[in-house]
Design a protein around this motif. Structure first.
Motif, mmCIF file in Angstrom:
data_model
loop_
_atom_site.group_PDB
_atom_site.id
_atom_site.type_symbol
_atom_site.label_atom_id
_atom_site.label_comp_id
_atom_site.label_asym_id
_atom_site.label_seq_id
_atom_site.Cartn_x
_atom_site.Cartn_y
_atom_site.Cartn_z
ATOM 1 N N VAL A 175 0.852 -1.190 0.000
ATOM 2 C CA VAL A 175 0.000 0.000 0.000
ATOM 3 C C VAL A 175 0.890 1.242 0.000
ATOM 4 N N ARG A 176 0.508 2.243 -0.800
ATOM 5 C CA ARG A 176 1.289 3.482 -0.837
ATOM 6 C C ARG A 176 0.613 4.563 0.005
ATOM 7 N N VAL A 177 1.433 5.494 0.449
ATOM 8 C CA VAL A 177 0.933 6.592 1.280
ATOM 9 C C VAL A 177 1.226 7.911 0.579
ATOM 10 N N ALA A 178 0.184 8.722 0.411
ATOM 11 C CA ALA A 178 0.340 10.040 -0.213
ATOM 12 C C ALA A 178 0.046 11.129 0.811
ATOM 13 N N ILE A 179 0.858 12.188 0.786
ATOM 14 C CA ILE A 179 0.548 13.375 1.571
ATOM 15 C C ILE A 179 -0.338 14.273 0.713
ATOM 16 N N ASP A 180 -1.551 14.523 1.188
ATOM 17 C CA ASP A 180 -2.547 15.315 0.461
ATOM 18 C C ASP A 180 -2.330 16.802 0.739
ATOM 19 N N ASP A 181 -2.725 17.635 -0.215
ATOM 20 C CA ASP A 181 -2.681 19.099 -0.016
ATOM 21 C C ASP A 181 -1.305 19.563 0.446
ATOM 22 N N PHE A 182 -0.239 18.960 -0.078
ATOM 23 C CA PHE A 182 1.091 19.277 0.422
ATOM 24 C C PHE A 182 1.385 20.776 0.303
ATOM 25 N N GLY A 183 1.936 21.314 1.374
ATOM 26 C CA GLY A 183 2.333 22.721 1.376
ATOM 27 C C GLY A 183 1.326 23.632 2.047
ATOM 28 N N THR A 184 0.159 23.105 2.409
ATOM 29 C CA THR A 184 -0.844 23.954 3.042
ATOM 30 C C THR A 184 -0.818 23.835 4.570
ATOM 31 N N GLY A 185 -0.068 22.868 5.092
ATOM 32 C CA GLY A 185 0.022 22.708 6.543
ATOM 33 C C GLY A 185 1.099 23.613 7.115
ATOM 34 N N TYR A 186 1.404 23.372 8.359
ATOM 35 C CA TYR A 186 2.369 24.239 9.024
ATOM 36 C C TYR A 186 3.590 23.452 9.483
ATOM 37 N N SER A 187 3.780 22.283 8.911
ATOM 38 C CA SER A 187 4.784 21.396 9.469
ATOM 39 C C SER A 187 6.169 21.667 8.904
ATOM 40 N N SER A 188 7.142 21.086 9.537
ATOM 41 C CA SER A 188 8.508 21.218 9.058
ATOM 42 C C SER A 188 8.724 20.212 7.928
ATOM 43 N N LEU A 189 9.755 20.426 7.167
ATOM 44 C CA LEU A 189 10.004 19.542 6.032
ATOM 45 C C LEU A 189 10.755 18.281 6.424
ATOM 46 N N ALA A 190 11.316 18.274 7.631
ATOM 47 C CA ALA A 190 12.141 17.135 8.035
ATOM 48 C C ALA A 190 11.348 15.832 7.976
ATOM 49 N N TYR A 191 10.024 15.926 8.213
ATOM 50 C CA TYR A 191 9.225 14.703 8.273
ATOM 51 C C TYR A 191 9.196 13.964 6.942
ATOM 52 N N LEU A 192 9.397 14.701 5.861
ATOM 53 C CA LEU A 192 9.353 14.062 4.547
ATOM 54 C C LEU A 192 10.411 12.973 4.417
ATOM 55 N N ILE A 197 6.207 7.602 3.677
ATOM 56 C CA ILE A 197 5.383 8.136 2.591
ATOM 57 C C ILE A 197 6.026 7.872 1.233
ATOM 58 N N ASP A 198 5.180 7.883 0.198
ATOM 59 C CA ASP A 198 5.619 7.555 -1.160
ATOM 60 C C ASP A 198 5.337 8.663 -2.163
ATOM 61 N N ILE A 199 4.289 9.429 -1.889
ATOM 62 C CA ILE A 199 3.756 10.353 -2.893
ATOM 63 C C ILE A 199 3.472 11.709 -2.246
ATOM 64 N N LEU A 200 3.779 12.788 -2.964
ATOM 65 C CA LEU A 200 3.392 14.143 -2.536
ATOM 66 C C LEU A 200 2.342 14.662 -3.494
ATOM 67 N N LYS A 201 1.193 15.052 -2.976
ATOM 68 C CA LYS A 201 0.194 15.705 -3.815
ATOM 69 C C LYS A 201 0.296 17.206 -3.582
ATOM 70 N N ILE A 202 0.715 17.905 -4.621
ATOM 71 C CA ILE A 202 0.946 19.346 -4.523
ATOM 72 C C ILE A 202 -0.394 20.060 -4.584
ATOM 73 N N ASP A 203 -0.702 20.831 -3.557
ATOM 74 C CA ASP A 203 -2.001 21.495 -3.477
ATOM 75 C C ASP A 203 -2.218 22.433 -4.668
ATOM 76 N N ARG A 204 -3.478 22.533 -5.079
ATOM 77 C CA ARG A 204 -3.760 23.316 -6.278
ATOM 78 C C ARG A 204 -3.459 24.805 -6.112
ATOM 79 N N SER A 205 -3.375 25.271 -4.877
ATOM 80 C CA SER A 205 -3.086 26.695 -4.664
ATOM 81 C C SER A 205 -1.688 27.077 -5.167
ATOM 82 N N PHE A 206 -0.826 26.095 -5.432
ATOM 83 C CA PHE A 206 0.518 26.417 -5.915
ATOM 84 C C PHE A 206 0.570 26.648 -7.420
ATOM 85 N N LEU A 207 -0.472 26.269 -8.141
ATOM 86 C CA LEU A 207 -0.454 26.487 -9.593
ATOM 87 C C LEU A 207 -0.754 27.952 -9.879
ATOM 88 N N PRO A 208 -0.104 28.528 -10.907
ATOM 89 C CA PRO A 208 -0.378 29.927 -11.237
ATOM 90 C C PRO A 208 -1.832 30.117 -11.659
#
Ligand code: C2E
Ligand code: CA
Ligand code: CA
Ligand code: CA
Length: 281
Positions: A175-192, A197-208
């Motif tokens: 089973v794979r694990v994806a982080i949803d809405d990546f970049g919208t939380g307040y966490s540190s990057l060290a956890y990555l 985890i296997d997958i980062l889902k980049i939140d849509r707010s980052f697209l121009p």
């Protein structure tokens, strides 16, 4: 202290009480809806930029009251979470998604992503629940991705530890694990680097979304994609609505895209056709 802040605190209290009341009402109706089989799961295609193929779908729950318009999850998931009903609802979505996706996997090698809320991950038998859904459907673990938000993994304490143990056990069966809405939380990057985890889902707010500062917005997406790649994670961009978005993401080396450009969430019967190669852009 209570008296001093009375006139400012009271309206907020009332608002809170109102919201709680509304939520428990929604939860009641939702419980009945679940029993009456009024929930549905829709599926949105996820496209690999390498080869432009639909390689999987994300399962998104809908509430379809008889005779009414479907209600989106943003309007009932919070109530389900607050009441604990999310555990039963989540089990139902997981079972349904695995069952729907089993033939898509058998015929097309497609995978399915299911959203999992923190409350579900905190259940002591969460791993068993996932096993049961896989076994009942015949879907292999490797065809399932669980989407979680970054908050559940961050911070010390027994909750985060339990979640990490669950995800580690599930990854052992593919089973794979994806982080949803990546970049919208307040966490540190060290956890990555440290977490299962296997997958980062980049939140849509980052697209121009405007022509303002496209260079700055592009730099941010590039930084996320590069970071993910250096950690060996797969990137999925969410909310891809235009050809420009897709072109930009392809140029930056993003692995997968999801959004209205590629397809809107649709019922299972319509989704079966999404995998036919001749229908893929
Ligand atoms: P999410 O996991 O971030 O799901 C993506 C949301 O973005 C979906 O909204 C989807 O319909 C929408 N979307 C997809 N492509 C585009 C696009 O190109 N542009 C825009 N503007 N939006 C797009 P939806 O279905 O309303 O779901 C909202 C949220 O509800 C989800 O956000 C997820 O957090 C939650 N959710 C949905 N199903 C479940 C579930 O079964 N369990 C749990 N716990 N949460 C769920
Ligand atoms: Ca999601
Ligand atoms: Ca998301
Ligand atoms: Ca979201």
């Amino acid at each position: 202290a209570k008296a001093a802040g009375k006139d400012r605190v009271l309206p907020f209290d009332e608002q809170l009480r109102d919201q709680q009341l509304q939520r428990s009402r929604t939860a009641e109706q939702l419980r009945a809806a679940l029993a009456a089989d009024e929930l549905a799961v829709h599926y949105q295609p996820i496209v690999a930029l390498d080869g432009n193929r639909v390689i999987g779908v994300e399962a998104l729950v809908r509430w379809c009251p008889p005779g009414g318009a479907p209600i989106g999850p943003d309007r009932f998931i919070p109530a389900a979470e607050a009441s604990g009903l999310i555990v039963a609802l989540g089990d139902w979505v997981l079972a349904r998604a695995c069952r729907d996706a089993a033939p898509w996997h058998a015929r097309h090698g497609a995978g399915v992503s299911v959203n999992v809320s923190p409350r579900q991950l905190a259940e002591p038998d969460f791993v068993c629940r996932v096993h049961r859904a896989l076994e009942a459907s015949g879907l292999p673990g490797a065809a399932l991705t669980l989407e979680i938000t970054e908050g559940v993994l961050v911070g010390a304490g027994p909750q985060a530890e339990l979640t990490i143990a669950h995800l580690t056990a599930l990854r052992a069966i593919g089973v794979r694990v994806a982080i949803d809405d990546f970049g919208t939380g307040y966490s540190s990057l060290a956890y990555l680097r440290d977490l299962p985890i296997d997958i980062l889902k980049i939140d849509r707010s980052f697209l121009p979304h405007s022509s303002d500062d496209v260079a700055g917005q592009t730099a941010l997406v590039r930084a996320i994609v590069d970071l993910a790649r250096s950690l060996g994670l797969i990137t999925v961009a969410e909310g891809v609505e235009t050809e420009e978005h897709a072109e930009l993401l392809r140029r930056l080396g993003c692995d997968r895209v999801q959004g209205y450009l590629l397809g809107r969430p649709a019922p299972a019967a319509a989704t079966a056709h999404a995998f036919a190669p001749e229908l893929v852009a």
